[in-house]
Design a protein around this motif. Structure first.
Motif, PDB file in Angstrom:
ATOM      1  N   ARG A  83       0.827  -1.212   0.000  1.00 34.94           N
ATOM      2  CA  ARG A  83       0.000   0.000   0.000  1.00 34.94           C
ATOM      3  C   ARG A  83       0.855   1.254   0.000  1.00 34.94           C
ATOM      4  O   ARG A  83       0.489   2.244  -0.617  1.00 34.94           O
ATOM      5  N   LEU A  84       1.988   1.201   0.690  1.00 37.78           N
ATOM      6  CA  LEU A  84       2.849   2.387   0.724  1.00 37.78           C
ATOM      7  C   LEU A  84       3.340   2.729  -0.673  1.00 37.78           C
ATOM      8  O   LEU A  84       3.348   3.904  -1.059  1.00 37.78           O
ATOM      9  N   SER A  85       3.733   1.750  -1.450  1.00 40.39           N
ATOM     10  CA  SER A  85       4.191   2.062  -2.809  1.00 40.39           C
ATOM     11  C   SER A  85       3.052   2.666  -3.624  1.00 40.39           C
ATOM     12  O   SER A  85       3.272   3.575  -4.431  1.00 40.39           O
ATOM     13  N   ASP A  86       1.819   2.206  -3.401  1.00 35.91           N
ATOM     14  CA  ASP A  86       0.666   2.812  -4.073  1.00 35.91           C
ATOM     15  C   ASP A  86       0.459   4.256  -3.622  1.00 35.91           C
ATOM     16  O   ASP A  86       0.185   5.142  -4.431  1.00 35.91           O
ATOM     17  N   LEU A  87       0.590   4.486  -2.308  1.00 37.72           N
ATOM     18  CA  LEU A  87       0.448   5.852  -1.788  1.00 37.72           C
ATOM     19  C   LEU A  87       1.505   6.765  -2.392  1.00 37.72           C
ATOM     20  O   LEU A  87       1.207   7.892  -2.799  1.00 37.72           O
ATOM     21  N   LEU A  88       2.726   6.283  -2.496  1.00 39.00           N
ATOM     22  CA  LEU A  88       3.802   7.108  -3.053  1.00 39.00           C
ATOM     23  C   LEU A  88       3.540   7.435  -4.519  1.00 39.00           C
ATOM     24  O   LEU A  88       3.822   8.540  -4.983  1.00 39.00           O
ATOM     25  N   PHE A  89       2.975   6.484  -5.260  1.00 36.76           N
ATOM     26  CA  PHE A  89       2.619   6.733  -6.664  1.00 36.76           C
ATOM     27  C   PHE A  89       1.556   7.821  -6.762  1.00 36.76           C
ATOM     28  O   PHE A  89       1.682   8.782  -7.528  1.00 36.76           O
ATOM     29  N   VAL A  90       0.493   7.663  -5.971  1.00 37.12           N
ATOM     30  CA  VAL A  90      -0.599   8.639  -6.006  1.00 37.12           C
ATOM     31  C   VAL A  90      -0.102  10.004  -5.519  1.00 37.12           C
ATOM     32  O   VAL A  90      -0.445  11.044  -6.099  1.00 37.12           O
ATOM     33  N   ALA A  91       0.722  10.018  -4.489  1.00 33.09           N
ATOM     34  CA  ALA A  91       1.280  11.279  -3.981  1.00 33.09           C
ATOM     35  C   ALA A  91       2.132  11.960  -5.047  1.00 33.09           C
ATOM     36  O   ALA A  91       2.124  13.198  -5.164  1.00 33.09           O
ATOM     37  N   ALA A  92       2.860  11.175  -5.838  1.00 33.40           N
ATOM     38  CA  ALA A  92       3.659  11.755  -6.929  1.00 33.40           C
ATOM     39  C   ALA A  92       2.751  12.427  -7.954  1.00 33.40           C
ATOM     40  O   ALA A  92       3.056  13.512  -8.459  1.00 33.40           O
ATOM     41  N   ARG A  93       1.619  11.821  -8.243  1.00 31.80           N
ATOM     42  CA  ARG A  93       0.671  12.433  -9.186  1.00 31.80           C
ATOM     43  C   ARG A  93       0.084  13.719  -8.606  1.00 31.80           C
ATOM     44  O   ARG A  93      -0.076  14.705  -9.320  1.00 31.80           O
ATOM     45  N   VAL A  94      -0.232  13.707  -7.315  1.00 30.20           N
ATOM     46  CA  VAL A  94      -0.720  14.926  -6.661  1.00 30.20           C
ATOM     47  C   VAL A  94       0.350  16.011  -6.745  1.00 30.20           C
ATOM     48  O   VAL A  94       0.058  17.168  -7.072  1.00 30.20           O
ATOM     49  N   ALA A  95       1.613  15.635  -6.480  1.00 28.57           N
ATOM     50  CA  ALA A  95       2.717  16.590  -6.545  1.00 28.57           C
ATOM     51  C   ALA A  95       2.948  17.108  -7.964  1.00 28.57           C
ATOM     52  O   ALA A  95       3.517  18.185  -8.151  1.00 28.57           O
ATOM     53  N   ASN A  96       2.506  16.360  -8.944  1.00 30.21           N
ATOM     54  CA  ASN A  96       2.589  16.798 -10.341  1.00 30.21           C
ATOM     55  C   ASN A  96       1.331  17.590 -10.709  1.00 30.21           C
ATOM     56  O   ASN A  96       0.725  17.382 -11.764  1.00 30.21           O
ATOM     57  N   GLU A  97       0.969  18.491  -9.821  1.00 33.45           N
ATOM     58  CA  GLU A  97      -0.201  19.359 -10.034  1.00 33.45           C
ATOM     59  C   GLU A  97      -1.434  18.536 -10.368  1.00 33.45           C
ATOM     60  O   GLU A  97      -2.110  18.757 -11.374  1.00 33.45           O
TER      61      GLU A  97
END
Length: 190
Positions: free
Chosen positions: A162-176
């Motif tokens: 789940r953490l790797s999924d969270l990091l992926f989604v967080a990266a998309r959020v960080a990409n505006e």
């Protein structure tokens, strides 16, 4: 409470390191690789946090603390024998919290139509590095579960997944919120 009076102990000079119960293992032991890579994940998240703000940064702060719990969990093999102390274990509620954060962040993102390449903003790029290190920690933990059956909690694997999924989604959020995602274009450079 943890108390560290000295940073160097010289006990690892023989190529071993200690588990929580005092057992010594070679530094290349699979268990050491697993919790060592969890530590690398934590360091990569620390780097990413130089660029994150708001809800993403708050979630990552919680994750960093959880990763110390997870390292303690992995450094204490599960046992049927009575123990001198209660081992610190990752619990299902920590996995569920990650799932809730993933769902919250994902609501604001447009559905993907291609794979996302690591990059975009500095925050997203460093979150993708953290994600790939987390995936390596997960692979080591799964291998450890197979190598030492019954001595690794399956919740540790669920947490890392789940953490790797969270990091992926967080990266998309960080990409505006996905606007600056770099999408894979299959065969583009043939």
């Amino acid at each position: 409470m943890v108390r560290l009076n000295r940073i160097y102990t010289r006990t690892g000079d023989d190529g071993t390191t200690g588990l929580t119960g005092g057992e010594r293992r070679k530094k290349h032991d699979l268990r050491i690789e697993a919790f060592g890579t969890v530590d690398e994940t934590n360091a990569a998240i620390g780097l990413a946090r130089l660029y994150t703000t708001g809800d993403v940064d708050e979630a990552l702060a919680r994750v960093q603390n959880d990763l110390f719990d997870l390292g303690a969990d992995l450094s204490t093999p599960e046992s049927d024998q009575p123990q001198q102390f209660e081992a610190l274990r990752i619990v299902e509620a920590q996995v569920e919290r990650l799932e809730g954060e993933i769902d919250t962040f994902n609501v604001q993102l447009a559905p993907l139509r291609s794979f996302v390449l690591p990059g975009g903003t500095p925050a997203a790029a460093t979150l993708h590095i953290a994600r790939t290190v987390c995936r390596r920690a997960e692979r080591f933990t799964v291998a450890l579960m197979e190598h030492e059956p019954g001595k690794v909690s399956p919740v540790t694997v669920r947490y890392l997944n789940r953490l790797s999924d969270l990091l992926f989604v967080a990266a998309r959020v960080a990409n505006e919120n996905g606007a600056r995602d770099v999408l894979w274009r299959p065969g583009q450079n043939r």
